[in-house]
Write an enzyme that holds these catalytic residues in place. Structure first.
Site, PDB file in Angstrom:
ATOM      1  N   LYS A 189       5.564  -4.297  -4.505  1.00 53.94           N
ATOM      2  CA  LYS A 189       7.018  -4.136  -4.472  1.00 53.94           C
ATOM      3  C   LYS A 189       7.574  -4.271  -3.066  1.00 53.94           C
ATOM      4  O   LYS A 189       8.643  -4.823  -2.860  1.00 53.94           O
ATOM      5  CB  LYS A 189       7.348  -2.746  -5.035  1.00 53.94           C
ATOM      6  N   LYS A 207      11.586 -15.201 -11.887  1.00 52.21           N
ATOM      7  CA  LYS A 207      11.293 -14.074 -12.791  1.00 52.21           C
ATOM      8  C   LYS A 207      10.196 -14.492 -13.766  1.00 52.21           C
ATOM      9  O   LYS A 207       9.270 -13.749 -14.019  1.00 52.21           O
ATOM     10  CB  LYS A 207      12.535 -13.648 -13.593  1.00 52.21           C
ATOM     11  N   CYS A 227       0.852  -1.187   0.000  1.00 51.44           N
ATOM     12  CA  CYS A 227       0.000   0.000   0.000  1.00 51.44           C
ATOM     13  C   CYS A 227       0.889   1.238   0.000  1.00 51.44           C
ATOM     14  O   CYS A 227       1.985   1.227   0.557  1.00 51.44           O
ATOM     15  CB  CYS A 227      -0.941   0.101   1.194  1.00 51.44           C
ATOM     16  N   ARG A 286       3.590  -0.149  -5.086  1.00 53.00           N
ATOM     17  CA  ARG A 286       3.432  -0.694  -3.733  1.00 53.00           C
ATOM     18  C   ARG A 286       2.130  -1.469  -3.568  1.00 53.00           C
ATOM     19  O   ARG A 286       1.913  -2.126  -2.552  1.00 53.00           O
ATOM     20  CB  ARG A 286       3.458   0.439  -2.709  1.00 53.00           C
ATOM     21  N   ASN A 314      -1.284   2.463   5.827  1.00 50.63           N
ATOM     22  CA  ASN A 314      -0.461   1.370   5.301  1.00 50.63           C
ATOM     23  C   ASN A 314       0.032   0.576   6.498  1.00 50.63           C
ATOM     24  O   ASN A 314       0.649   1.146   7.398  1.00 50.63           O
ATOM     25  CB  ASN A 314       0.726   1.958   4.517  1.00 50.63           C
ATOM     26  N   GLY A 315      -0.275  -0.732   6.517  1.00 50.20           N
ATOM     27  CA  GLY A 315       0.130  -1.559   7.657  1.00 50.20           C
ATOM     28  C   GLY A 315      -1.025  -2.473   8.034  1.00 50.20           C
ATOM     29  O   GLY A 315      -1.968  -2.649   7.258  1.00 50.20           O
ATOM     30  N   HIS A 335      16.328 -36.881  -9.249  1.00 48.71           N
ATOM     31  CA  HIS A 335      15.680 -37.353  -8.022  1.00 48.71           C
ATOM     32  C   HIS A 335      14.198 -36.987  -7.994  1.00 48.71           C
ATOM     33  O   HIS A 335      13.596 -36.942  -6.925  1.00 48.71           O
ATOM     34  CB  HIS A 335      16.388 -36.763  -6.799  1.00 48.71           C
ATOM     35  N   GLU A 366      16.321 -18.034  -9.438  1.00 50.45           N
ATOM     36  CA  GLU A 366      15.925 -16.657  -9.744  1.00 50.45           C
ATOM     37  C   GLU A 366      15.323 -16.567 -11.157  1.00 50.45           C
ATOM     38  O   GLU A 366      14.335 -15.852 -11.370  1.00 50.45           O
ATOM     39  CB  GLU A 366      17.139 -15.727  -9.588  1.00 50.45           C
ATOM     40  N   TRP A 400      -3.019  -2.668  -1.660  1.00 52.90           N
ATOM     41  CA  TRP A 400      -2.728  -4.084  -1.893  1.00 52.90           C
ATOM     42  C   TRP A 400      -3.500  -4.813  -0.803  1.00 52.90           C
ATOM     43  O   TRP A 400      -3.163  -4.714   0.375  1.00 52.90           O
ATOM     44  CB  TRP A 400      -1.229  -4.343  -1.766  1.00 52.90           C
ATOM     45  N   GLU A 424       6.658 -14.958 -11.948  1.00 52.38           N
ATOM     46  CA  GLU A 424       5.974 -13.788 -11.386  1.00 52.38           C
ATOM     47  C   GLU A 424       5.463 -12.816 -12.446  1.00 52.38           C
ATOM     48  O   GLU A 424       4.451 -12.163 -12.232  1.00 52.38           O
ATOM     49  CB  GLU A 424       6.820 -13.071 -10.335  1.00 52.38           C
TER      50      GLU A 424
HETATM   51  C1  F6R Z   1      10.854 -10.757  -6.902  1.00 53.87           C
HETATM   52  C2  F6R Z   1      10.889  -9.801  -5.837  1.00 53.87           C
HETATM   53  C3  F6R Z   1      10.586 -10.244  -4.458  1.00 53.87           C
HETATM   54  C4  F6R Z   1      11.461  -9.491  -3.455  1.00 53.87           C
HETATM   55  C5  F6R Z   1      11.054  -9.842  -2.019  1.00 53.87           C
HETATM   56  C6  F6R Z   1      11.949  -9.174  -1.003  1.00 53.87           C
HETATM   57  O1  F6R Z   1      11.201 -10.203  -8.123  1.00 53.87           O
HETATM   58  O2  F6R Z   1      11.151  -8.649  -6.058  1.00 53.87           O
HETATM   59  O3  F6R Z   1      10.732 -11.620  -4.312  1.00 53.87           O
HETATM   60  O4  F6R Z   1      12.793  -9.835  -3.670  1.00 53.87           O
HETATM   61  O5  F6R Z   1       9.730  -9.435  -1.808  1.00 53.87           O
HETATM   62  O6  F6R Z   1      11.939  -7.794  -1.155  1.00 53.87           O
HETATM   63  P1  F6R Z   1      13.088  -6.887  -0.561  1.00 53.87           P
HETATM   64  O7  F6R Z   1      14.345  -7.209  -1.268  1.00 53.87           O
HETATM   65  O8  F6R Z   1      12.624  -5.488  -0.790  1.00 53.87           O
HETATM   66  O9  F6R Z   1      13.180  -7.219   0.891  1.00 53.87           O
END
Ligand code: F6R
Length: 614
Positions: free
Chosen positions: A609, A491, A2, A27, A103-104, A510, A487, A77, A494
């Site tokens: 984010k 990517k 948020c 956010r 927010n929270g 396995h 990773e 969010w 998501e």
């Molecule tokens: C994936 C992604 C998330 C963040 C995770 C941690 O692309 O961005 O998996 O890596 O939410 O976020 P931070 O690094 O901000 O603690």
């Protein structure tokens, strides 16, 4: 999650709120709303499901002529309550005298809600946040007209986290803000003030900011602000000048933030290296971290903790630190770390990694580690973030603002920072000068090598587009590149919503091998390193079962060429640094597939984010 924003000044407040919300949209982006007080002191509220553009259209359709100099806004969010307009913020009391954006999470909202309903309050949403506005209404005394005290008295009953902004028609010349566990920053302009969840929102308007700390309250008027504790004690705050460039939060010539951020990686990595590496002495220097050789030698274990992409970087960090600094490293999901009983002592060092510096699980892991007496190093991108502030020592990533929800350049800078940290500690211990020199010389070539991969974007795009219709993917790598398989898969899933799994290549036999048939593309990360021959055997195993093989390699090898359906050649480097290069084509593959599917790569569904809830 948020985003909240508030404005008070002489300009059209709705324009500023809508514009700022657009920059906070990363956010959270399932719904949004605005509350403004007009020239007749009436509260005007508009809330819409969907993106900020939708809210903007509705605001201009119904409230174009509202002349407001004071407004607050929110992008949501969803946590408590579905994605509906009533659940969107701002929340108001039934007489529309107060409006709150939050927010929270208010953890004890059910108890508070029941008490308030018994007192006659009527709720119009399913959210936890709405209790705040009813509590404020309850504590507001007509005769005193003191919004600050109503807010503070309300907050004293609340358990949980909050970053809030509150306005009231009885006092249409102020915003009251407060934070506990959710970030809040104040922006100081000329006869105008801003309040927001992060500086991105307000950067085009001012670079002079004040970061609020937990349990602080701010009362903002257009020409001044005053900060207090929850006990009404005045506190003086330092004004910080933010040096991020406004251009860094626009897309420039790129269609999406994510593509821009992928292409910014050579520059971002250069910024991470700048002023820190001294190849002639084979050493690294960090402004926020000073360690003596005695301290380095006294560390008997390092625990790295993080979430998501940052957790993948941590895994690479384990390989790097064990190799260069010869200290055993454990990597833990932050959410697991704090709920088990991590055995820590004063010879341990805890490293927390977070792009945003606000991830709730990572922040709580940091606090748990400190409670247990460990020294904590925070590796973050966002200057002044809570994790940066609460760490004992810190290293900034210097990746610049990352707006695309899927992390790309921050991940690369995490890898670079961990490589530097491993060499830094290594050189305080046993790593010889010539090794330090060799490693740093090589590290400095990485941005150029990444540029060479980016120069092949069109070729990588052509390969990616062959696989747009596939429903599942496997990503396999070994050693330093096993986390890159994880990773790469993250990517893809998501942003393209295609199911993908990453595994250490040898684990395939396995279990996951059962999935392989002609419909399963398998992406191999296969640099010419100590495990090259072994990964070749894994490729054979996939081919023998008709799997489609895409290989990322630095080795021109005719056998490999005959086996792979698609090959992506990348420049060679030492195996320890190869993850930084190998992730680039995987980011591009995910990007081009998602883009071709017409998806919103910058704001994938259900994600946000900054994950500030547990
Ligand atoms: C994936 C992604 C998330 C963040 C995770 C941690 O692309 O961005 O998996 O890596 O939410 O976020 P931070 O690094 O901000 O603690």
């Amino acid at each position: 999650m948020c985003g909240i924003v508030g404005y008070i000044g002489n300009r059209d407040a709705k324009e500023i709120i809508l514009d700022s919300l657009q920059r906070l949209e990363y956010r959270g982006y399932d719904s949004a709303g605005i509350a403004m007080i007009d020239e007749k002191n009436a509260m005007i509220v508009r809330k819409e499901v969907g993106r900020i553009d939708n809210l903007r259209n509705e605001v201009f359709k119904y409230h174009r002529d509202v002349n407001s100099k004071l407004a607050i806004g929110h992008t949501r969010w969803a946590t408590h309550g579905k994605v509906t307009a009533p659940n969107a913020h701002p929340h108001c009391d039934s007489r529309k005298r107060f409006a709150v954006v939050h927010n929270g999470i208010i953890e004890n909202y059910q108890v508070l809600r029941k008490i308030l309903i018994d007192k006659g309050h009527t709720f119009s949403s399913e959210t936890d946040s709405e209790v705040l506005v009813h509590l404020i209404e309850e504590f507001y005394k007509e005769e005193e007209r003191n919004l600050q005290s109503a807010v503070v008295e309300a907050l004293k009953l609340v358990e949980g986290t909050y970053g809030i902004a509150v306005i009231c028609v009885e006092e249409p010349y102020k915003i009251v803000g407060a934070r506990n566990g959710s970030p809040l920053v104040l922006g100081i302009g000329e006869n105008e003030m801003f309040i927001a969840s992060d500086v991105n929102a307000i950067m085009p308007y001012t670079k002079n900011v004040v970061y609020l700390e937990d349990k602080e309250v701010v009362v903002i008027k257009s020409e001044q602000f005053k900060t207090y504790t929850l006990d009404y004690q005045r506190i003086e705050k330092e004004v910080t000048v933010v040096d991020w460039d406004v251009a860094a939060i626009s897309k420039g010539d790129f269609e999406t933030f994510m593509l821009k951020e992928i292409f910014e990686q050579p520059e971002a990595l250069g910024n991470a290296l700048r002023g820190r590496v001294q190849p002639r002495d084979g050493v690294v220097k960090f402004g926020g971290l000073t360690m003596t050789p005695e301290h380095a030698r006294s560390i008997d274990k390092i625990i790295i903790t993080a979430c998501g992409t940052s957790w993948h970087a941590s895994l690479v960090g384990k390989y790097l630190i064990e190799r260069f600094a010869e200290i055993p490293v454990e990597v833990d999901y932050a959410s697991e770390f704090r709920y088990r009983n991590p055995i820590l002592n004063d010879r341990n060092m805890v490293v927390v990694i977070s792009q945003s510096g606000e991830t709730a699980d990572t922040l709580e892991a940091l606090r748990e580690a400190k409670r247990k007496g460990a020294k904590v190093i925070g590796i973050t991108n966002v200057i002044g973030s809570t994790i940066a502030k609460e760490s004992d020592g810190g290293i900034y990533l210097h990746a610049g603002p990352e707006i695309g929800v899927a992390s790309t350049k921050a991940f690369s800078n995490q890898l670079m920072t961990l490589a530097m940290l491993a060499i830094y500690i290594g050189r305080l211990k046993n790593l010889p000068l010539y090794e330090g020199e060799r490693l740093l010389d090589e590290l400095m070539t990485i941005p150029y090598k990444i540029q060479q991969v980016l120069n092949q974007a069109e070729t990588i795009q052509k390969i990616a587009l062959k696989y747009v219709k596939n429903k599942n993917f496997l990503y396999l790598g070994r050693g330093f590149n096993f986390p890159i398989a994880l990773e790469g898969a993250l990517k893809l899933k998501e942003i393209s919503y295609i199911h993908a799994e990453g595994y250490p290549a040898a684990e395939m036999k396995h279990g996951p091998i059962a999935l392989i048939d002609e419909n399963m593309p398998v992406v191999f990360i296969a640099p010419k390193d100590s495990l090259y021959e072994k990964i070749m055997s894994n490729i054979e195993e996939v081919k023998a079962r008709s799997g489609r093989v895409i290989v990322v390699t630095d080795n021109h090898d005719s056998v490999m060429e005959s086996k792979a359906d698609d090959l992506i050649f990348v420049p060679g480097t030492i195996e320890e640094f190869s993850p930084m290069i190998n992730i680039i084509p995987l980011q591009l593959i995910a990007y081009y597939i998602a883009y071709e599917k017409g998806l919103d790569v910058d704001k994938p569904r259900n994600l946000a984010k900054s994950v500030t809830v547990e």
